[in-house]
Design a protein around this motif. Sequence first.
Motif, PDB file in Angstrom:
ATOM      1  N   CYS A  48     -11.840  -4.824 -13.688  1.00 36.81           N
ATOM      2  CA  CYS A  48     -12.515  -3.529 -13.567  1.00 36.81           C
ATOM      3  C   CYS A  48     -11.625  -2.409 -13.022  1.00 36.81           C
ATOM      4  N   PHE A 107     -18.706  -5.311 -10.155  1.00 33.63           N
ATOM      5  CA  PHE A 107     -19.691  -5.213 -11.226  1.00 33.63           C
ATOM      6  C   PHE A 107     -20.539  -6.485 -11.336  1.00 33.63           C
ATOM      7  N   CYS A 111     -18.559   3.202 -11.659  1.00 39.89           N
ATOM      8  CA  CYS A 111     -18.019   2.731 -12.945  1.00 39.89           C
ATOM      9  C   CYS A 111     -17.525   3.913 -13.776  1.00 39.89           C
ATOM     10  N   MET A 112     -16.409   3.727 -14.469  1.00 41.62           N
ATOM     11  CA  MET A 112     -15.867   4.804 -15.301  1.00 41.62           C
ATOM     12  C   MET A 112     -16.173   4.576 -16.774  1.00 41.62           C
ATOM     13  N   LEU A 113     -16.961   3.565 -17.060  1.00 38.76           N
ATOM     14  CA  LEU A 113     -17.334   3.236 -18.433  1.00 38.76           C
ATOM     15  C   LEU A 113     -16.134   2.978 -19.342  1.00 38.76           C
ATOM     16  N   CYS A 114     -15.037   2.557 -18.749  1.00 38.05           N
ATOM     17  CA  CYS A 114     -13.815   2.397 -19.539  1.00 38.05           C
ATOM     18  C   CYS A 114     -13.920   1.302 -20.584  1.00 38.05           C
ATOM     19  N   GLY A 115     -14.781   0.320 -20.335  1.00 35.78           N
ATOM     20  CA  GLY A 115     -14.993  -0.711 -21.348  1.00 35.78           C
ATOM     21  C   GLY A 115     -14.095  -1.933 -21.253  1.00 35.78           C
ATOM     22  N   CYS A 169     -14.283  -4.347 -19.134  1.00 37.59           N
ATOM     23  CA  CYS A 169     -15.122  -5.524 -18.877  1.00 37.59           C
ATOM     24  C   CYS A 169     -15.666  -6.113 -20.164  1.00 37.59           C
TER      25      CYS A 169
HETATM   26  S1  SF4 Z   1     -16.634  -0.097 -17.758  1.00 39.52           S
HETATM   27 FE1  SF4 Z   1     -14.691  -0.167 -16.661  1.00 39.52          FE
HETATM   28  S2  SF4 Z   1     -15.132   0.694 -14.672  1.00 39.52           S
HETATM   29 FE2  SF4 Z   1     -17.093   0.178 -15.589  1.00 39.52          FE
HETATM   30  S3  SF4 Z   1     -17.545  -1.872 -14.891  1.00 39.52           S
HETATM   31 FE3  SF4 Z   1     -16.501  -2.112 -16.838  1.00 39.52          FE
HETATM   32  S4  SF4 Z   1     -14.365  -2.334 -16.310  1.00 39.52           S
HETATM   33 FE4  SF4 Z   1     -15.400  -1.519 -14.501  1.00 39.52          FE
END
Ligand code: SF4
Lengths: 113, 593
Positions: free
Chosen positions: A49, A59, A81-85, A87
């Motif tokens: 994450c 998370f 969360c930065m919604l980076c994706g 995960c």
């Molecule tokens: S989207 Fe990115 S920041 Fe959000 S929980 Fe998943 S890995 Fe972490």
Amino acid sequence: MATINFGYTISKPRAIDMDRNNLRKSDEILREMPELQACIGCGSCTAVCTAGNLTSFNFRRVHTLIRRGEYQGAYEEMNKCMLCGKCRLVCPRGINTRGVAMLIKRKLGDNRS
Amino acid sequence: MTFFAPFCLPFIIGAAVMFTVLLVKWGVWLYRLPRTDKMTILRGIPTRRTPQAVGEVVGEALLHRSIFRVDPLLGYMHMSLAFGWFLLIAVGWIETVAYLGLRYVPLQGHVFFKYFATGLEHKPVFDFVMDLLLLFVLSGVALAWFKRLRSRALGLRRTTKHVLGDRVALSALWFIFPARLVAESATCGLYGGGSFLTGSLGGWFSAHLSVPGLMNLETAAWWFYSSCLGIFFVAMPFSRYMHIFTEIPLVFLRRYGVRSGEKASSMDQFQTQACSRCGICIDPCQLQSVLHIDTVQSVYFLRDRRYGMLRPETADNCLMCGRCAERCPVHIDLNTLRLNSRDALRNLPDERRYEYLRGLDRSSGSGKVGYFAGCMTLLTPRTLAAMERIFEAAGDAVWWADREGGVCCGRPLKLSGETDAARKMMRYNTDLFRKHGITTLVTSCPICLKVFREDYDLEGIEVLHHSEYILRLIRAGRLLPKHDATRFTYHDPCELGRGSGIYDEPRAVIEALGELVEPSETRENAPCCGSSVANTAIDDGAQLQIARAVAAELEATGAEVIVTACPLCKKAIGRGAQQPVCDLSEVVAQRIG
Ligand code: SF4
Ligand code: SF4
Ligand code: SF4
Ligand code: SF4
Ligand code: SF4
């Protein structure tokens, strides 16, 4: 007797009483995203994450607690969360974790929906 | 001549309603445009852009050149209806002038001229031309009927499913020209005149019908014709046919430089209502072709948004790959509209978010060249290692923005509609870049690249995708990769190709290494890997299905190595492919000794 400091501590024992918790939100979340039930708690999502790398945000912990009806502080945590994706790309169960993150925020914080 | 008969009423009322609604709509939309946009328009009017816009209106709204590119028959269908009808009106007007000289004739006098002109001496040239034009339009109508039955023949695998208003307008439209043919023919049958079409049919009528019968037919046919027109005009502003008139102001506004943005604005109205629901955007969509989802494509998205029935499920279910926008004949900015719909559904301004960013700096190294891996590259360590080798070989001192973990570029947040939160990431990263005084910023992730170029204010810092950077190094002789007989194929990442217009650089780099074989769909038509961060609706299985389809196309080229230039594409396609998928930087790094 003085406690010896081993450099780590043990978390306090803690029990979640599922009968007392209000599972309404949790049920709603699982109804919209049933695949979250396939989570094996491996923690891969937390390990990669982006936000978790910079803060104490965890998370796996957040979505696991929410499923157990423990919502306190979950929305604020989820907002890190930065919604980076990332995960989503590592989840061994192929869970749409980004979708889960957005759903949690929608159900717990955003009262408009 | 009075130029009035009772049957004209449906037409007159219809036309009045239509023009009133049109003027109100346009007026409101224009009035609601942001002030800056209004200024842009005013400044644009006295420039070259105005005649250019006129040219585009003729080329697109009348001749439908873009649709010809999709399929010639489909183009002909749209052109014969639009241009044919336009000519009927224009030539009809000239005809009236030729008969009556320049005098005021009410609208219905022009439209129903054949009915009123029975007492005048005939001009066969006009009769002929008007018949020819009517035939031209009728051929388009026939094709439209045919398209309903067999859409494939017109180059469309799927056609649009329509709403009620559309069906009313469509049915009326289909009958307008056949009705006109019967009405004019009946008049010709009674009073003579007409040419090969109306004249002949009129002759046939008078041979087979009694005079009172034909008179009844004439009245009925003109009533029917006028009613079809009236119904069409009333339904038009509320149906897909609103596009006929909306496309015109849209072309002008676009030429003047007015754009839709990440927040909804009045400009969006011009765009959504300029969609003709032609359905051309359905076929390129992989959600349709691979996953058989057929409720979310741009045409349905725009329809739902226009009628205020947009659901988050529809707004979210899009890869924002841009394949549809690439083909849209009206050039609607589909991705931006999708984006600001998501913003409207989800954006929550929360000032307290991302407090933890303050004072954060995990960067390392120093140099004028900065490298931003981005979240996805951090998940593809081979790309990162390859970049390290390349920087080393080139002798560039590098400042690593996020090798030890960093802050996301913000584009994934933006694509999910959280545009205000995304701004926080953008501000953070901008400050970080400035603080370390870099002059070049290299990234290996096209998603980051796009947001750096479009949303960041990085004046003085040149932003390069690693494909551009590597090509520069090779051209300058600072990087000397070995050329061998390897056959590569290349997948265009959406955000790099359609998104940022970078097609040639990665190809040039590959050609410096070996042979490049292109897959069947490439460049502007390249498919999406399926794992786009813009889509949070489809599940893992669906992503994999798309990845397999894309990988199969790449493998069909017979190339030994599949190359792409996006860490997410690499991961996504890698899951669906039998052979390894490499990032561009990897194959370069392998060949620099
Ligand atoms: S989207 Fe990115 S920041 Fe959000 S929980 Fe998943 S890995 Fe972490
Ligand atoms: S990676 Fe997937 S399975 Fe593992 S804890 Fe996270 S959500 Fe559950
Ligand atoms: S969005 Fe463009 S391609 Fe799709 S139906 Fe509308 S006009 Fe046609
Ligand atoms: S952007 Fe891509 S996924 Fe979205 S509707 Fe268009 S073709 Fe389909
Ligand atoms: S990962 Fe690549 S192919 Fe997939 S959406 Fe992004 S840029 Fe497009």
